[in-house]
Write an enzyme that holds these catalytic residues in place. Structure first.
Site, mmCIF file in Angstrom:
data_model
loop_
_atom_site.group_PDB
_atom_site.id
_atom_site.type_symbol
_atom_site.label_atom_id
_atom_site.label_comp_id
_atom_site.label_asym_id
_atom_site.label_seq_id
_atom_site.Cartn_x
_atom_site.Cartn_y
_atom_site.Cartn_z
ATOM 1 N N ALA A 1 0.867 -1.183 0.000
ATOM 2 C CA ALA A 1 0.000 0.000 0.000
ATOM 3 C C ALA A 1 0.902 1.231 0.000
ATOM 4 O O ALA A 1 0.837 2.095 0.873
ATOM 5 C CB ALA A 1 -0.966 -0.004 1.194
ATOM 6 N N HIS B 1 7.268 5.602 1.354
ATOM 7 C CA HIS B 1 8.026 4.416 0.932
ATOM 8 C C HIS B 1 8.955 4.774 -0.231
ATOM 9 O O HIS B 1 10.127 4.379 -0.248
ATOM 10 C CB HIS B 1 7.074 3.307 0.467
ATOM 11 C CG HIS B 1 6.140 2.809 1.525
ATOM 12 N ND1 HIS B 1 4.777 3.023 1.482
ATOM 13 C CD2 HIS B 1 6.367 2.083 2.659
ATOM 14 C CE1 HIS B 1 4.205 2.464 2.540
ATOM 15 N NE2 HIS B 1 5.138 1.890 3.270
ATOM 16 N N LYS C 1 9.287 7.762 10.648
ATOM 17 C CA LYS C 1 7.863 7.652 10.997
ATOM 18 C C LYS C 1 7.659 6.586 12.080
ATOM 19 O O LYS C 1 6.864 6.754 12.997
ATOM 20 C CB LYS C 1 7.089 7.308 9.724
ATOM 21 C CG LYS C 1 5.728 6.706 9.920
ATOM 22 C CD LYS C 1 4.713 7.777 10.119
ATOM 23 C CE LYS C 1 3.323 7.262 10.384
ATOM 24 N NZ LYS C 1 3.039 5.889 10.094
HETATM 25 P P1 AMP Z 1 5.320 -0.098 6.363
HETATM 26 O O1 AMP Z 1 4.923 -0.445 4.960
HETATM 27 O O2 AMP Z 1 4.319 0.703 7.107
HETATM 28 O O3 AMP Z 1 5.835 -1.290 7.130
HETATM 29 O O4 AMP Z 1 6.579 0.857 6.211
HETATM 30 C C1 AMP Z 1 7.724 0.472 5.502
HETATM 31 C C2 AMP Z 1 8.818 1.474 5.736
HETATM 32 O O5 AMP Z 1 8.395 2.762 5.278
HETATM 33 C C3 AMP Z 1 9.171 1.629 7.224
HETATM 34 O O6 AMP Z 1 10.569 1.751 7.348
HETATM 35 C C4 AMP Z 1 8.460 2.908 7.587
HETATM 36 O O7 AMP Z 1 9.069 3.585 8.658
HETATM 37 C C5 AMP Z 1 8.583 3.706 6.303
HETATM 38 N N1 AMP Z 1 7.555 4.746 6.243
HETATM 39 C C6 AMP Z 1 6.222 4.613 6.478
HETATM 40 N N2 AMP Z 1 5.608 5.796 6.376
HETATM 41 C C7 AMP Z 1 6.574 6.707 6.073
HETATM 42 C C8 AMP Z 1 6.566 8.120 5.843
HETATM 43 N N3 AMP Z 1 5.450 8.833 5.901
HETATM 44 N N4 AMP Z 1 7.749 8.716 5.558
HETATM 45 C C9 AMP Z 1 8.906 8.005 5.500
HETATM 46 N N5 AMP Z 1 8.969 6.675 5.705
HETATM 47 C C10 AMP Z 1 7.820 6.036 5.987
#
Ligand code: AMP
Length: 281
Positions: free
Chosen positions: A32, A37, A151
């Site tokens: 998503a 990301h 984040k």
């Molecule tokens: P997730 O898909 O939520 O597991 O996130 C995957 C990676 O993206 C993790 O390292 C999160 O910290 C990073 N991430 C999620 N949201 C953000 C954002 N708004 N800005 C920067 N990195 C993000």
């Protein structure tokens, strides 16, 4: 962009890269995808020769079955976005590929005081699941650099601790939080907000920014109490708001002996749980 669904094929390809002295940057995600990301993909393209992204909704890090069920899955759009960002390869494993003997068999790690506060306290088992999946990814990918977002500040600290426990050579690189124009931190969960909830959601970042503005004049407890008051609106249910040492993540009562401090919060808007944080100094 290359697509790998199975471990042996991926490893064979990564071995060839290593033989040619190309270093590997890895961005683990749960899909998503949004620009947060992609900013990590861009960071990896700057800092590493080859960028691998993974999309895997890891069941072991969800403490609520309904949260796992409702986690958004938008794989076709994700693939398009990764191609647009110039990502070199996507690893898209299924659960059996990640946990061949079942997730019960996967190794678990403890993170001491880092996992007893904030997300760890409010989502029991969450960081055990994160540790499990990241350890498995490290075994499979063995990246030179791994890129993760501010984040998820506590997750970043936990993964840093895991790398230390494993004496891993992988370098952990932090990407800053990407935000919508109104300040709301980008999150896969934002797409589950109703229009009304989406309108009010920027209050989270506004509260964190206000907290940062008070560091020179207020104590941590005063800042915390004011933030809790600010977040006390009918649409929100506060899970926690903490001012913590940015290294140990333990709550602080004074700024005096703390080199760097962070404010972290988790808020429910209806059924959607959002987290955000700000480095205070
Ligand atoms: P997730 O898909 O939520 O597991 O996130 C995957 C990676 O993206 C993790 O390292 C999160 O910290 C990073 N991430 C999620 N949201 C953000 C954002 N708004 N800005 C920067 N990195 C993000």
């Amino acid at each position: 962009m290359l697509l790998f669904k199975q471990v042996p094929q991926l490893q064979k390809y990564l071995d060839t890269l290593r033989e040619n002295n190309r270093n590997i940057g890895f961005v683990p995600t749960m899909g998503a995808l949004h620009d947060g990301h992609l900013s990590l993909i861009r960071l990896s393209k700057q800092g590493s020769d080859f960028t691998l992204c993974s999309i895997f909704v890891n069941p072991t890090q969800f403490n609520e079955a309904s949260d796992l069920d409702k986690y958004p899955r938008t794989i076709e759009k994700d693939v398009e976005m990764l191609i647009g960002a110039g990502c070199d390869a996507l690893f898209l494993p299924d659960v059996n590929e990640m946990y061949p003997g079942g997730s019960q068999q996967a190794e678990t790690y403890s993170f001491g005081d880092l996992e007893t506060v904030m997300e760890g306290e409010h989502r029991p088992g969450h960081f055990a699941g994160v540790g499990q999946v990241i350890k498995r990814f490290l075994d499979i990918v063995n990246p030179d650099q791994m890129y993760m977002g501010q984040k998820d500040f506590q997750q970043f600290a936990i993964v840093g601790d895991l790398l230390r426990q494993l004496e891993s050579k992988t370098e952990l690189v932090m990407g800053e939080t990407r935000r919508e124009p109104d300040g709301l931190a980008m999150s896969s969960r934002n797409m589950r907000l109703t229009p009304e909830e989406r309108n009010i959601a920027p209050l989270i970042h506004q509260t964190l920014t206000a907290a940062k503005g008070k560091v020179k004049t207020h104590s941590p407890e005063q800042i915390k109490q004011e933030a809790i008051r600010q977040l006390d609106i009918p649409e929100f249910t506060l899970d926690y708001f903490e001012i913590a040492d940015a290294t140990t993540l333990q709550p602080i009562t004074s700024f005096e002996n703390t080199k760097s401090a962070v404010a972290c919060t988790a808020v429910f808007l209806g059924k959607v749980r959002l987290i955000d944080n700000i480095l205070l100094y």
